[in-house]
Design an enzyme around this catalytic site. Sequence first.
Site, PDB file in Angstrom:
ATOM      1  N   GLU A 235       0.820  -1.214   0.000  1.00 49.96           N
ATOM      2  CA  GLU A 235       0.000   0.000   0.000  1.00 49.96           C
ATOM      3  C   GLU A 235       0.854   1.264   0.000  1.00 49.96           C
ATOM      4  OE1 GLU A 235      -3.014   0.312  -0.598  1.00 49.96           O
ATOM      5  OE2 GLU A 235      -3.744  -1.719  -0.401  1.00 49.96           O
TER       6      GLU A 235
ATOM      7  N   TYR B 180      -6.024   6.895   4.097  1.00 51.47           N
ATOM      8  CA  TYR B 180      -6.293   5.836   3.128  1.00 51.47           C
ATOM      9  C   TYR B 180      -5.558   4.552   3.482  1.00 51.47           C
ATOM     10  CZ  TYR B 180      -5.556   2.671  -0.610  1.00 51.47           C
ATOM     11  OH  TYR B 180      -5.442   1.504  -1.290  1.00 51.47           O
TER      12      TYR B 180
ATOM     13  N   ASP C 253      -9.848   5.626  -1.873  1.00 50.08           N
ATOM     14  CA  ASP C 253      -8.739   6.264  -2.568  1.00 50.08           C
ATOM     15  C   ASP C 253      -9.324   7.060  -3.725  1.00 50.08           C
ATOM     16  OD1 ASP C 253      -9.559   4.337  -4.306  1.00 50.08           O
ATOM     17  OD2 ASP C 253      -7.553   3.785  -4.951  1.00 50.08           O
TER      18      ASP C 253
ATOM     19  N   CYS D 290     -13.317   2.273 -14.920  1.00 51.51           N
ATOM     20  CA  CYS D 290     -13.820   3.624 -14.688  1.00 51.51           C
ATOM     21  C   CYS D 290     -12.634   4.556 -14.442  1.00 51.51           C
ATOM     22  CB  CYS D 290     -14.762   3.626 -13.498  1.00 51.51           C
ATOM     23  SG  CYS D 290     -15.745   5.140 -13.334  1.00 51.51           S
TER      24      CYS D 290
ATOM     25  N   CYS E  85     -16.735   2.505 -20.510  1.00 57.67           N
ATOM     26  CA  CYS E  85     -18.101   2.242 -20.063  1.00 57.67           C
ATOM     27  C   CYS E  85     -18.710   1.004 -20.728  1.00 57.67           C
ATOM     28  CB  CYS E  85     -18.977   3.464 -20.318  1.00 57.67           C
ATOM     29  SG  CYS E  85     -18.466   4.947 -19.413  1.00 57.67           S
TER      30      CYS E  85
ATOM     31  N   CYS F 215     -18.262  -1.901 -18.567  1.00 54.54           N
ATOM     32  CA  CYS F 215     -18.467  -1.663 -17.140  1.00 54.54           C
ATOM     33  C   CYS F 215     -19.682  -2.454 -16.642  1.00 54.54           C
ATOM     34  CB  CYS F 215     -18.690  -0.176 -16.871  1.00 54.54           C
ATOM     35  SG  CYS F 215     -19.035   0.177 -15.133  1.00 54.54           S
TER      36      CYS F 215
ATOM     37  N   CYS G 158     -25.406   3.432 -13.701  1.00 58.15           N
ATOM     38  CA  CYS G 158     -24.489   4.526 -13.374  1.00 58.15           C
ATOM     39  C   CYS G 158     -25.121   5.873 -13.711  1.00 58.15           C
ATOM     40  CB  CYS G 158     -23.185   4.348 -14.155  1.00 58.15           C
ATOM     41  SG  CYS G 158     -22.052   5.748 -14.010  1.00 58.15           S
TER      42      CYS G 158
END
Length: 314
Positions: free
Chosen positions: A51, A134, A152, A207, A214, A217, A223
């Site tokens: 991370e 985060y 995030d 995204c 899209c 997606c 959406c």
Amino acid sequence: MTASRMAPKTAELRSRTALRPDVLAHWYAAAARDLPWRGGGVSAWAVLVSEVMLQQTPVARVLPVWSTWMARWPDPMGLADDTPADAVRAWGKLGYPRRALRLHAAAHRIVTQFDGSVPASVADLESLPGIGAYTARAVAAFAFGARTPVVDTNVARVFARALLGRAHSGPSVTAADRASVEALLPAGPAEAARFSVAVMELGALVCTAGSPSCARCPVRMDCAWHRAGAPAHAGPRRKPQRFEGTDRQVRGRLLDVLRGTAAPVSADDLGRAWTDSEQRSRALVSLLRDGLVEQITDGRFGLAGEGAAPEGSG
DNA sequence: TAGCCGTGGAG
DNA sequence: TCTCCAAGGCT
């Protein structure tokens, strides 16, 4: 995704179906990247290291460095026993080398304050150097299974689009953003963590900020942004960061010299890294101030910790 | 809080 | 070539 943009009430957000956990989980199972710090059998330390490395850094660049790092320092104790210079050198050219310094300091704190085990609570994690809002929640959720909002820039963007119909989230993730995401988190900790990593992955692979895909997606039909015709962002965008000729570039050059040599180097040697002496000096001072570089008694410079006189020699 | 902090691949 | 940016944190 500022507080004002999060105006819709929780109940209203909950009633929308744009980010159904089951749909996302199904998509994630089929489309997620197979990354070595994911899945079972990975230590909390390994997750934490990944991370930190992933902060503002592409996955492809992190992969080899993370593997080398974990092979050398499979636990915090090993890293804490080595010098900051070792950490900075192992960090290589990942960028933002202060992260290496902070990770080393975090390892030291984990050893001295937490008995060598990565703490599980968000509060304890946030107390560690280099671990912010985060990263603390990412480690808590992905390493310890905590039910906590992991927000995030990817998650913020997906929420902004899918639920609010906006092209972009705000310039930075706020506490209000985390509260909004938490309100939509599945009740079970395991499901919540899976939801978080799935939304993150969706933001990273589909995204995306610039040119979202899209067409592939899994949540496009629900959406808000897509249904509105994917309108362009009206407000101001984040100011693009310039780099050429900045102190950042000079710092990078100087550090590159120091990483590449085992012994401390003279000021003249550093002079070859950047011709503008005034800027070079300014960058060097900032590196010294940050603790990335130190000057030994004979005047030469080295990475922090490697130029230190042996114990008892003065 | 806005500005600073690296790097190099993608389009 | 040039612009943009990739899982933030810190001050």
